[in-house]
Design a protein around this motif. Sequence first.
Motif, mmCIF file in Angstrom:
data_model
loop_
_atom_site.group_PDB
_atom_site.id
_atom_site.type_symbol
_atom_site.label_atom_id
_atom_site.label_comp_id
_atom_site.label_asym_id
_atom_site.label_seq_id
_atom_site.Cartn_x
_atom_site.Cartn_y
_atom_site.Cartn_z
ATOM 1 N N ASN A 154 -34.489 91.351 53.190
ATOM 2 C CA ASN A 154 -34.719 90.105 52.477
ATOM 3 C C ASN A 154 -33.397 89.392 52.175
ATOM 4 O OD1 ASN A 154 -36.810 88.425 51.317
ATOM 5 N ND2 ASN A 154 -35.919 88.895 49.325
ATOM 6 N N THR A 155 -32.370 90.157 51.796
ATOM 7 C CA THR A 155 -31.060 89.576 51.528
ATOM 8 C C THR A 155 -30.454 88.992 52.801
ATOM 9 O OG1 THR A 155 -30.690 91.191 49.762
ATOM 10 C CG2 THR A 155 -28.755 90.059 50.617
ATOM 11 N N CYS A 156 -30.635 89.683 53.904
ATOM 12 C CA CYS A 156 -30.179 89.172 55.197
ATOM 13 C C CYS A 156 -30.820 87.821 55.491
ATOM 14 C CB CYS A 156 -30.524 90.177 56.296
ATOM 15 S SG CYS A 156 -30.278 89.570 57.983
ATOM 16 N N MET A 157 -32.144 87.751 55.321
ATOM 17 C CA MET A 157 -32.852 86.507 55.601
ATOM 18 C C MET A 157 -32.429 85.394 54.647
ATOM 19 S SD MET A 157 -34.846 85.277 57.792
ATOM 20 C CE MET A 157 -35.581 86.721 58.556
ATOM 21 N N PHE A 158 -32.158 85.750 53.393
ATOM 22 C CA PHE A 158 -31.732 84.757 52.398
ATOM 23 C C PHE A 158 -30.438 84.087 52.854
ATOM 24 C CE2 PHE A 158 -30.217 82.927 48.525
ATOM 25 C CZ PHE A 158 -31.317 82.774 47.695
ATOM 26 N N ASN A 159 -29.459 84.890 53.261
ATOM 27 C CA ASN A 159 -28.164 84.328 53.666
ATOM 28 C C ASN A 159 -28.253 83.555 54.972
ATOM 29 O OD1 ASN A 159 -25.743 85.280 51.838
ATOM 30 N ND2 ASN A 159 -27.170 86.995 51.925
ATOM 31 N N LEU A 160 -29.055 84.051 55.916
ATOM 32 C CA LEU A 160 -29.262 83.305 57.158
ATOM 33 C C LEU A 160 -29.922 81.961 56.888
ATOM 34 C CD1 LEU A 160 -30.443 85.955 59.791
ATOM 35 C CD2 LEU A 160 -28.322 84.637 59.796
ATOM 36 N N ALA A 161 -30.880 81.959 55.970
ATOM 37 C CA ALA A 161 -31.602 80.722 55.653
ATOM 38 C C ALA A 161 -30.677 79.689 55.018
ATOM 39 C CB ALA A 161 -32.778 81.029 54.722
ATOM 40 N N ILE A 162 -29.728 80.146 54.205
ATOM 41 C CA ILE A 162 -28.768 79.206 53.617
ATOM 42 C C ILE A 162 -27.977 78.509 54.725
ATOM 43 C CG2 ILE A 162 -26.648 79.020 52.260
ATOM 44 C CD1 ILE A 162 -27.695 81.227 50.466
#
Length: 395
Positions: free
Chosen positions: A347-355
């Motif tokens: 989830n943290t990976c996806m959060f940073n990619l989404a930013i």
Amino acid sequence: MTNVESVAAGTVPERVPIKSWIAVTAVALGTFLVVTVENLPMGLLTAIGGGLNVSDGEVGLMVTVSGLVAAVTAPLLPVAIRGLDRRLVLLGLILLALVANVVSAVTPNYAVLMVARLFVGISIGGFWALAAGLGVRLVPEAYVAKATSLIFFGAMAANVIGVPAGTFVGELTSWRIAFGAVAAVALLLVIALAVLLPRMPATEPVRLRTLAEQLRTPAVRVGVIATFLLVAGHYGAFTFVSPILQDISGIDATYVGPLLLAYGVAGMIGNLVAGSWAGRNVRGTIIVVSIALAIILALLPFIGGNATSGSILLILWGFAFGGLPVSVQTWIIKAAPQGIEAATGLNTCMFNLAIALGALFGSLIVGVVTVTGVLWVAAGLVVLTSIVVWGTKRI
């Protein structure tokens, strides 16, 4: 009997020991620090560029690089640390941030600064991958949503207090001293974490196949997708919040800063409110708050055409988005009770990619249409979040 054992036995103590809440607060201070470290270059962009004779765009890459490294680190660090005590890992990650900020403060050139930001990214991604799911390790099950909300509160506070304070120090002195001051705060935090955090041995080592297994779990997959849609939509629009306020609402540039402060305070409140709601009905909280955010974004071009309405909508925007990261993380915890570290890392990976991708797509849209188009696309992505979550059974 420990908190974890009492939860496993199905009993919830009437009162949580104060030392447990102190430990949660210590983790929240950690999230405060790593988010401050991540975003500090935004406030010092011009000063850093002038000091190192590079362009504003090159300085902006400091945030991009650390964000992308964090996205890679978040799912892989739990695999790399295997059975290490999580307390020691958290201390090591804050020490890494400390060293990176010392190097940033004394850097002789831009290249060394960018190397330091690589290590900042490791610290950010690793710390979030562990910290976001620590509530379940520190307090009984009935209080996990509240603890998670407090941990995320630290991140919200960083944008309201940490980054502005660092920027202020940099303006009064120099950008190098600002980085040095953050390093000093990191040193104090290392001492606090060492004293306040209990030992947290690994419950079960995370392996690469564990990550794949989590993605095969429907509820985890929905949570990760929801994170991407929400964060990409939000940052796609929020990247251009200054021209949105000035072009649509006619707000003078002088007032953008104070309004963003009000936005941040609203986000902190939204985080606490949604954290409380999510503990009772996480699915309903995500659906209601994401629909509210989508409506705010979509209506801003229509009813935000003056300073008063534009300001009110911005504050509501902050309140709504402030409640979503903690709500989705609560969903992740409930969806993967036996694999929280792996699921949180994803989830943290996806959060940073989404930013990163949200800001990129927002830039492309602005180049073709206007900031109004960005708001509508962002609203569409957020609406998709509610649809995805709605189609998933209650967890």
